[in-house]
Each structure stands twice: as C-alpha cells, then as structure tokens.
Design an enzyme around this catalytic site. Structure first.
Site, PDB file in Angstrom:
ATOM      1  N   ASP A 261      -4.202   0.710  -9.416  1.00 32.03           N
ATOM      2  CA  ASP A 261      -5.610   0.338  -9.604  1.00 32.03           C
ATOM      3  C   ASP A 261      -5.912   0.024 -11.064  1.00 32.03           C
ATOM      4  O   ASP A 261      -6.612  -0.948 -11.381  1.00 32.03           O
ATOM      5  CB  ASP A 261      -6.528   1.473  -9.128  1.00 32.03           C
ATOM      6  CG  ASP A 261      -6.229   1.879  -7.697  1.00 32.03           C
ATOM      7  OD1 ASP A 261      -5.588   1.090  -6.980  1.00 32.03           O
ATOM      8  OD2 ASP A 261      -6.626   2.987  -7.308  1.00 32.03           O
TER       9      ASP A 261
ATOM     10  N   SER B  88     -13.389   4.008  -9.554  1.00 31.86           N
ATOM     11  CA  SER B  88     -12.924   4.968 -10.567  1.00 31.86           C
ATOM     12  C   SER B  88     -12.061   4.283 -11.619  1.00 31.86           C
ATOM     13  O   SER B  88     -12.249   4.513 -12.820  1.00 31.86           O
ATOM     14  CB  SER B  88     -12.201   6.147  -9.922  1.00 31.86           C
ATOM     15  OG  SER B  88     -11.272   5.708  -8.979  1.00 31.86           O
TER      16      SER B  88
ATOM     17  N   LEU C 197     -12.456   0.371  -3.427  1.00 31.43           N
ATOM     18  CA  LEU C 197     -12.346  -0.799  -4.316  1.00 31.43           C
ATOM     19  C   LEU C 197     -12.148  -0.374  -5.771  1.00 31.43           C
ATOM     20  O   LEU C 197     -12.382  -1.144  -6.695  1.00 31.43           O
ATOM     21  CB  LEU C 197     -13.588  -1.686  -4.170  1.00 31.43           C
ATOM     22  CG  LEU C 197     -13.870  -2.197  -2.749  1.00 31.43           C
ATOM     23  CD1 LEU C 197     -15.132  -3.045  -2.716  1.00 31.43           C
ATOM     24  CD2 LEU C 197     -12.694  -2.994  -2.199  1.00 31.43           C
ATOM     25  N   SER C 198     -11.724   0.865  -5.958  1.00 31.94           N
ATOM     26  CA  SER C 198     -11.365   1.366  -7.290  1.00 31.94           C
ATOM     27  C   SER C 198     -12.513   1.390  -8.285  1.00 31.94           C
ATOM     28  O   SER C 198     -12.358   0.988  -9.439  1.00 31.94           O
ATOM     29  CB  SER C 198     -10.189   0.581  -7.879  1.00 31.94           C
ATOM     30  OG  SER C 198      -9.056   0.804  -7.109  1.00 31.94           O
TER      31      SER C 198
ATOM     32  N   THR D 183       2.915   2.017  -2.064  1.00 29.38           N
ATOM     33  CA  THR D 183       4.227   1.726  -2.645  1.00 29.38           C
ATOM     34  C   THR D 183       4.260   2.076  -4.129  1.00 29.38           C
ATOM     35  O   THR D 183       5.330   2.286  -4.686  1.00 29.38           O
ATOM     36  CB  THR D 183       4.566   0.228  -2.472  1.00 29.38           C
ATOM     37  OG1 THR D 183       3.388  -0.534  -2.793  1.00 29.38           O
ATOM     38  CG2 THR D 183       4.991  -0.079  -1.048  1.00 29.38           C
ATOM     39  N   ASP D 184       3.076   2.167  -4.777  1.00 25.46           N
ATOM     40  CA  ASP D 184       3.106   2.330  -6.249  1.00 25.46           C
ATOM     41  C   ASP D 184       3.763   3.635  -6.684  1.00 25.46           C
ATOM     42  O   ASP D 184       4.628   3.637  -7.551  1.00 25.46           O
ATOM     43  CB  ASP D 184       1.718   2.119  -6.899  1.00 25.46           C
ATOM     44  CG  ASP D 184       0.620   3.065  -6.467  1.00 25.46           C
ATOM     45  OD1 ASP D 184       0.833   3.862  -5.532  1.00 25.46           O
ATOM     46  OD2 ASP D 184      -0.476   3.007  -7.083  1.00 25.46           O
TER      47      ASP D 184
ATOM     48  N   GLU E 218       0.828  -1.211   0.000  1.00 24.48           N
ATOM     49  CA  GLU E 218       0.000   0.000   0.000  1.00 24.48           C
ATOM     50  C   GLU E 218       0.861   1.260   0.000  1.00 24.48           C
ATOM     51  O   GLU E 218       1.827   1.369   0.768  1.00 24.48           O
ATOM     52  CB  GLU E 218      -0.902  -0.026   1.244  1.00 24.48           C
ATOM     53  CG  GLU E 218      -2.315   0.401   0.976  1.00 24.48           C
ATOM     54  CD  GLU E 218      -3.070  -0.559   0.040  1.00 24.48           C
ATOM     55  OE1 GLU E 218      -3.130  -0.276  -1.172  1.00 24.48           O
ATOM     56  OE2 GLU E 218      -3.590  -1.579   0.521  1.00 24.48           O
TER      57      GLU E 218
ATOM     58  N   GLU F 296      -7.201  10.283 -14.405  1.00 28.41           N
ATOM     59  CA  GLU F 296      -7.480  10.494 -12.975  1.00 28.41           C
ATOM     60  C   GLU F 296      -6.591  11.610 -12.413  1.00 28.41           C
ATOM     61  O   GLU F 296      -7.043  12.464 -11.663  1.00 28.41           O
ATOM     62  CB  GLU F 296      -7.252   9.185 -12.214  1.00 28.41           C
ATOM     63  CG  GLU F 296      -7.559   9.307 -10.747  1.00 28.41           C
ATOM     64  CD  GLU F 296      -8.300   8.104 -10.184  1.00 28.41           C
ATOM     65  OE1 GLU F 296      -8.632   7.170 -10.942  1.00 28.41           O
ATOM     66  OE2 GLU F 296      -8.544   8.117  -8.971  1.00 28.41           O
TER      67      GLU F 296
ATOM     68  N   TYR G  90      -4.032  11.701   1.301  1.00 28.51           N
ATOM     69  CA  TYR G  90      -3.299  10.937   0.285  1.00 28.51           C
ATOM     70  C   TYR G  90      -2.155  11.792  -0.286  1.00 28.51           C
ATOM     71  O   TYR G  90      -1.010  11.355  -0.363  1.00 28.51           O
ATOM     72  CB  TYR G  90      -4.249  10.497  -0.826  1.00 28.51           C
ATOM     73  CG  TYR G  90      -3.610   9.579  -1.851  1.00 28.51           C
ATOM     74  CD1 TYR G  90      -3.706   8.198  -1.715  1.00 28.51           C
ATOM     75  CD2 TYR G  90      -2.908  10.083  -2.933  1.00 28.51           C
ATOM     76  CE1 TYR G  90      -3.117   7.346  -2.647  1.00 28.51           C
ATOM     77  CE2 TYR G  90      -2.306   9.254  -3.862  1.00 28.51           C
ATOM     78  CZ  TYR G  90      -2.424   7.887  -3.722  1.00 28.51           C
ATOM     79  OH  TYR G  90      -1.835   7.045  -4.637  1.00 28.51           O
TER      80      TYR G  90
HETATM   81  C1  GLA Z   1      -5.234   4.452  -4.162  1.00 23.62           C
HETATM   82  C2  GLA Z   1      -4.458   4.886  -5.402  1.00 23.62           C
HETATM   83  C3  GLA Z   1      -3.389   3.863  -5.773  1.00 23.62           C
HETATM   84  C4  GLA Z   1      -2.516   3.508  -4.573  1.00 23.62           C
HETATM   85  C5  GLA Z   1      -3.390   3.184  -3.364  1.00 23.62           C
HETATM   86  C6  GLA Z   1      -2.565   2.984  -2.117  1.00 23.62           C
HETATM   87  O1  GLA Z   1      -5.986   3.311  -4.438  1.00 23.62           O
HETATM   88  O2  GLA Z   1      -5.333   5.063  -6.483  1.00 23.62           O
HETATM   89  O3  GLA Z   1      -2.615   4.360  -6.830  1.00 23.62           O
HETATM   90  O4  GLA Z   1      -1.604   4.524  -4.304  1.00 23.62           O
HETATM   91  O5  GLA Z   1      -4.345   4.193  -3.094  1.00 23.62           O
HETATM   92  O6  GLA Z   1      -1.799   1.838  -2.214  1.00 23.62           O
END
Ligand code: GLA
Length: 395
Positions: free
Chosen positions: A186, A142, A139-140, A44-45, A42, A174, A238
C-alpha cells in the site's frame, strides 16, 4: 437510486485556511498522498511476491507547521474535535492509546516515532488532515495518511529520504505503532503511483516499474464497489493468513512462498494439511497471475486482463478464503451486467471490489449492483470510478 459517493473536502486554500483557524497561523506547507486499489496480487506482498496496485485519484492532504518544542498537535476535518496531543520524547508505541476518537492519530504519531528511530531529528508539529479516501473500504486510507505525513515530516526535518525509504517508514509505523501486521504494497503504491500507470512491484527486493494501463484507450473504467462491510487488519483473519503462509513456507523448506512455483504444488499437496495447501496454492497462482497480467497489459492492453481478475477473485474466495458474501455478490453482479473482469481488492473480509467496465456500461453495472444488494436487504454499496493517479507530493 443515487450513489452515496464520498466527496472531497475542497482545495488547498480551504485546508490552509482551516489550519490557520485551528492553530492561529499559516501552515509551513501542504502534502498529499493517494489511496490505492490493487489491480492484482493479493496477500503476495508479505510472501516476498509480486503485486500490481495503482494509486487512485482519492487523496489525503495534511497541512503541517513545525513547532519549536517537541509537542505534536493532531487534528482533522473529519473529527472536528480539539487536537489530540502527544510529546515526541515520551511517546511509547507499546503503551500508545489515543482512545477511539483519536484512533487515526496513531498513524501520524507512528510516522513521527519511526522517523525518530531512523535517526531523523523530527521537530514538534501541528497537523490538520483532510481526506476523501473512504476509511475502512480497503483503499488504503491508512497508507495515504502515513505517506502524506512521512513526506511532510521528512521535508520539515531536512531529511534526505527517497520515496521507497518513506514507504518503508510508513509500513513500519503501521506494523509497530498501529499494530497491523501488513506488508509493503500500500505504501509503495501511494508513494510511487503515476498517472495512468500501475506499479509493478517485486516485494522480495523492492524493485519496481510503472506499467501503463491505457484504460481510456481501451474504453474502460475501473469501478470501485465499496460494500461498506468493515474490515480491520490489526487483528483476526489477516494475521491468521500470514501465519498460514509462514507455516506453509516452513513445512516446504523455503524462506518465503515466493520460492515455490506451480511445479511444487503436487509435493505441497502431499506435505501440507488441506487448509495450508489451499493458502499456498493461492499465493503460487496469484504470483503467476500478476506476471501474466503485466505481460497481457504490455502485449494486448487492459481489455485482455479480465479473465485474470476473475481467476484471482475465485482463488481468494475458495483457496485463501478472504472474501465475503457481499464481495462475492458485487463481483458476480458486476460481471453479469457488463464488466469484463472483477475481483475483491485489498486485504479482504470486507471492503471493496473493483470491476473493469466498458465506459458505456458503467451506469448499468452500478444499477445492477445496487439492485442486487437491495433485493437481499443489504446496505447500499458505494460505487465510484477511480483513475490511476500520481503518488505522494507537496502541493
Ligand atoms: C492490505 C495490506 C497489504 C497487503 C494487502 C493484501 O492492504 O496492507 O500489505 O497485504 O492487504 O494484498
């Protein structure tokens, strides 16, 4: 007590029929993309690190028809309102304001705009969205919308873009149009997911491989606990975490926190202020945990990764400070009532936790979680199982 599970919105015929009712003719096609949970890795991306998400069996479907002009007409089964309308030639991402009712339309409009910027000649189009990915649950939803729309528009425009190019395009929409400074995880999960597999992604060079999870063989269920605590990544915590990580990397003299490992932590503690050090420590340990989770999955199976999930949650709670009381309660209660490992998933500050639960114990864990929330006067969370599922595709 009954779960408040969000149900799907029917099959492809229903959506094609609803499209025809809205626009007076059939769509050119239907495209679908899934939401995701992140198993581990988490924040880390955007530090060029490692992630291990999987696409879930909750999806967003778009019915789309190309137009002969440059207008975009966007509507959804959840708003039921008249279509939001934009002109591709005059769309200005800096001045984009669809209003609160049409806020979701920034995603499809953003994808169309980014495709244009990438040199693809996008036609005007009509679009109807339907989804059973819960919105705001981490849960993405978007990314699911971006990836479904990117797949549809690229195909309608005849552009030869592969899955990772479409994922990148969704992320740029995004970041640049919606204004959320997110990383790439995501969209990659939504484009590259496969049944029963997680996507092991190196966010430094974009290389990935699919790792079988074997949940059924291990007798495990991945339970999502949606706390219903709203989160938004377009502002607030964030972006602050991203800034801390950038500061940590700069002070440590590296391009990205990915370049640090556990041997650098003693030096980091010396150089950095306490808060920045804790942020950095989370990222360094989390990258290590992702790699160890993959090793564990491949050597001993899903039943062996519980302790890594637990450690990841503690690190997000104490070092990265992106959990909240409801997520901690969900994780703690799930563990205490039978889960073999649990952690918050996604960006944090609300949204969902995941718990790996032996199949026979899922009812007990759900009951315990609902009771714990009700005892504290908190809103009943939504709990439901998810399965690792296929990435974006045309129906
Ligand atoms: C959100 C962001 C991702 C990632 C996560 C945390 O989902 O869209 O890119 O940074 O938070 O791991």
């Amino acid at each position: 007590m009954t779960p408040t599970r969000t149900h799907g919105t029917g099959g492809t015929e229903t959506l094609a029929g609803a499209f025809a009712a809205h626009f007076g003719h059939a769509p050119d096609g239907l495209w679908q993309a899934p939401g995701r949970v992140n198993l581990i890795g988490e924040h880390t991306d955007y530090n060029e690190g490692l992630v291990l998400p999987f696409a879930i069996d909750r999806t967003t479907t778009v019915a789309v028809a190309a137009r002969s002009d440059r207008r975009m007409l966007l509507t959804s089964t959840f708003t039921g309102a008249a279509p939001v309308e934009f002109d591709l030639d005059t769309l200005d991402p800096d001045a984009f304001d669809p209003g609160p009712a049409g806020a979701w339309s920034a995603y499809p409009a953003g994808v169309a705009w980014e495709l244009g910027r990438a040199g693809v000649s996008v036609p005007g189009f009509e679009l109807l969205v339907s989804s059973d990915v819960p919105v705001g649950a981490g849960l993405s939803s978007s990314a699911a919308l971006e990836c479904a729309v990117a797949s549809a528009l690229a195909e309608l425009a005849g552009a030869e873009l592969n899955a990772t190019e479409l994922a990148d395009l969704g992320r740029r929409a995004e970041n640049n149009v919606v204004g959320a400074p997110t990383g790439i995880m995501d969209q990659y999960a939504s484009m590259l997911g496969a049944e029963d597999c997680a996507v092991y992604l190196d966010c430094r060079d974009g290389s990935f491989r699919r790792v079988p999870l074997g949940l059924d063989e291990s007798g495990l269920v991945c339970l999502v606990i949606d706390t219903k605590v709203a989160h938004a990544h377009a502002h607030g915590g964030y972006a602050a975490r991203r800034a801390s990580c950038a500061r940590g990397a700069e002070l440590m003299g590296v391009n990205a926190l990915r370049d640090l490992d556990t041997n650098d932590l003693a030096r980091a503690e010396h150089i950095l202020d306490g808060e920045t050090f804790r942020r950095v420590r989370h990222i360094v340990h989390e990258n290590d945990r992702v790699a160890r989770t993959v090793d564990m999955l491949e050597s001993r199976g899903a039943a062996a990764i519980g302790a890594l999930l637990d450690a990841s949650h503690r690190s997000m709670r104490d070092d990265f400070e992106i959990s909240c009381a409801e997520l901690d309660l969900a994780v703690h209660t799930a563990r205490a009532s039978g889960a073999i490992g649990a952690r918050m998933t996604g960006g944090g500050f609300g949204g969902s936790a995941i718990a790996l639960v032996p199949e026979a114990d899922t009812g007990r864990v759900e009951d315990a979680v609902w009771r714990a929330f009700s005892d504290r006067g908190l809103r009943t969370p939504d709990t439901f199982a998810v399965r690792p599922a296929a990435g974006a595709h045309r129906l």
